[in-house]
Design a protein around this motif. Sequence first.
Motif, PDB file in Angstrom:
ATOM      1  N   GLN A 154      43.864  28.412  32.071  1.00 22.50           N
ATOM      2  CA  GLN A 154      43.234  28.746  33.358  1.00 22.50           C
ATOM      3  C   GLN A 154      42.852  27.480  34.116  1.00 22.50           C
ATOM      4  O   GLN A 154      42.971  27.419  35.343  1.00 22.50           O
ATOM      5  N   ARG A 155      42.379  26.464  33.378  1.00 20.51           N
ATOM      6  CA  ARG A 155      42.062  25.185  34.022  1.00 20.51           C
ATOM      7  C   ARG A 155      43.297  24.593  34.688  1.00 20.51           C
ATOM      8  O   ARG A 155      43.240  24.112  35.833  1.00 20.51           O
ATOM      9  N   ASP A 156      44.430  24.635  33.974  1.00 13.50           N
ATOM     10  CA  ASP A 156      45.660  24.102  34.554  1.00 13.50           C
ATOM     11  C   ASP A 156      46.055  24.886  35.802  1.00 13.50           C
ATOM     12  O   ASP A 156      46.494  24.304  36.809  1.00 13.50           O
ATOM     13  N   GLN A 157      45.907  26.212  35.750  1.00 10.51           N
ATOM     14  CA  GLN A 157      46.206  27.021  36.933  1.00 10.51           C
ATOM     15  C   GLN A 157      45.303  26.631  38.102  1.00 10.51           C
ATOM     16  O   GLN A 157      45.746  26.578  39.259  1.00 10.51           O
ATOM     17  N   THR A 158      44.033  26.373  37.815  1.00 14.39           N
ATOM     18  CA  THR A 158      43.093  25.990  38.861  1.00 14.39           C
ATOM     19  C   THR A 158      43.468  24.642  39.474  1.00 14.39           C
ATOM     20  O   THR A 158      43.330  24.438  40.686  1.00 14.39           O
TER      21      THR A 158
ATOM     22  N   ASN B 193      35.796  25.713  41.833  1.00  9.87           N
ATOM     23  CA  ASN B 193      36.433  26.527  40.792  1.00  9.87           C
ATOM     24  C   ASN B 193      36.881  25.660  39.627  1.00  9.87           C
ATOM     25  O   ASN B 193      36.780  26.064  38.461  1.00  9.87           O
TER      26      ASN B 193
ATOM     27  N   GLN C  98      40.766  31.311  22.349  1.00  8.29           N
ATOM     28  CA  GLN C  98      40.001  31.435  23.594  1.00  8.29           C
ATOM     29  C   GLN C  98      39.992  30.110  24.356  1.00  8.29           C
ATOM     30  O   GLN C  98      40.135  30.078  25.583  1.00  8.29           O
TER      31      GLN C  98
ATOM     32  N   ALA D  37      43.267  29.598  26.019  1.00 13.53           N
ATOM     33  CA  ALA D  37      43.412  30.462  27.193  1.00 13.53           C
ATOM     34  C   ALA D  37      42.681  29.870  28.392  1.00 13.53           C
ATOM     35  O   ALA D  37      43.206  29.848  29.523  1.00 13.53           O
ATOM     36  N   ILE D  38      41.461  29.380  28.166  1.00 16.45           N
ATOM     37  CA  ILE D  38      40.694  28.809  29.276  1.00 16.45           C
ATOM     38  C   ILE D  38      41.305  27.490  29.720  1.00 16.45           C
ATOM     39  O   ILE D  38      41.282  27.143  30.909  1.00 16.45           O
TER      40      ILE D  38
ATOM     41  N   ILE E  84      35.558  26.032  35.764  1.00 21.00           N
ATOM     42  CA  ILE E  84      36.447  26.298  34.637  1.00 21.00           C
ATOM     43  C   ILE E  84      36.312  25.208  33.578  1.00 21.00           C
ATOM     44  O   ILE E  84      36.408  25.477  32.365  1.00 21.00           O
TER      45      ILE E  84
END
Length: 460
Positions: free
Chosen positions: A355-359, A286, A348, A351-352, A290
Amino acid sequence: MSRTALLGATLLLAGCAATVAPPPPSTLQVPTAWRTAVEGQGSGEVAREWWQSFGDPALTALVTKALQNNGDLRVARARVQQYRALVGVAAAGQQANVSVDTAPTRARQLAWNGVPYVTNIYQAEFQASYEVDMWGRLAALTDAATATWQSEQANADAAALSIAATVASGYLNLRGLDAQLALTEATLKLREQSRDLAQKQFDVGYSSRLEYLQAQAEYQTTAETIPQLKRQIFEQENALSILTGGNPGPIERGIELEALQAPVVPAGLPSELLRRRPDIARAEYNLVAINANLQATRDQLLPSFKLTAVGGVQNLKWHDLLNAPTALWHLTGAVAAPVFEGDRIQHQTDAIAAQRDQTIYAYESAVRSAFAETDNSLGAIVRLREQAIQNDARRATAAETLRIAHNRYRNGYASYLEELDAQRTLFTADVGRLQLKTRILTASVDLYRAMGGGWSAAAK
């Protein structure tokens, strides 16, 4: 425009790519050893079909059936095929696209003198277009699709491991309930004998009616336990039947609980766990996906280069189209890049990046959970073994106490209450022994699940 000017404009646009915030620093620390040391550990290798280590053919057959027919697992495998196909869709974006179009036309029109006439136009055209992936954006999209597919494959493997462990634990719990039912039925016969003896002594006036009623109550209490155990067995069988992809029904038994032995505890270091668990591999894939999506989104501000070739043939007569057509063609090279979109691409990208940090955080949490689950399973095995030793000693004491109490009661030196209390103590110890045996076996299953169950990223 001169070549120098074109190159300068291109480099200027290349510098306008969206900026990406750096990833957060890692806070993950891999321990050097487990908190719990287990004696008698085997080799570091974990068998892929670890459930065979219990030596029960019925258990092996049940797990094998579940891995073939479980509904949730079949859904997970179908998702793998879906994302495998999407890799091809993404890779097709790096190839040339060719299309063919035929458009025969018949029209009735007016001439300059007002006389109508009919014309036929026969035409065939093909078009080929190809985007030059100068910045690697299309390749990044393919990489993202590939990593997502690998993530789904690891997810399916994790589902298979979970189902195998759930079936194994369910079967071992079922054998534990079977053993408790057999013990309770045997105990009920002893309670019946004690009740009959108390009734005889009451009938001849040797004991009071209170002792007879106490023996009767103990018999009824034991008899009440049997339907409860049968209900639990019934429900456990139905649950296992559903897990194996069938309808509710009976489950074939194999080795008795007393004969089942927990397999040798596999050895291994915490660092090795990172390559053993499919859920950790999924988190890694994942993260790869990302990052690839982040690159593709960032590069949307860069200019794209596309080549388009159009060619075809045309004539007013079908015969001439096949034999002497008029050839038409044109070739176009296009350079396109966004100039102003209200910072849409930058937002954008941000935002991604989030998401990378969340991953990244999710990956670290998955690793820590894996460490905790493995350490807990090792600790459970050690403590349950210690508890079983104490239970054996308690049972031996309870058995001797019952023997003495029974002799004292038969010889008239004590009331039935002493024997009744000793019977309860021994029965409780026997039930505890069976429950501990089951828990030790299921703790071994939990350990195999925590250690990845023989899965390895290198084997995928």
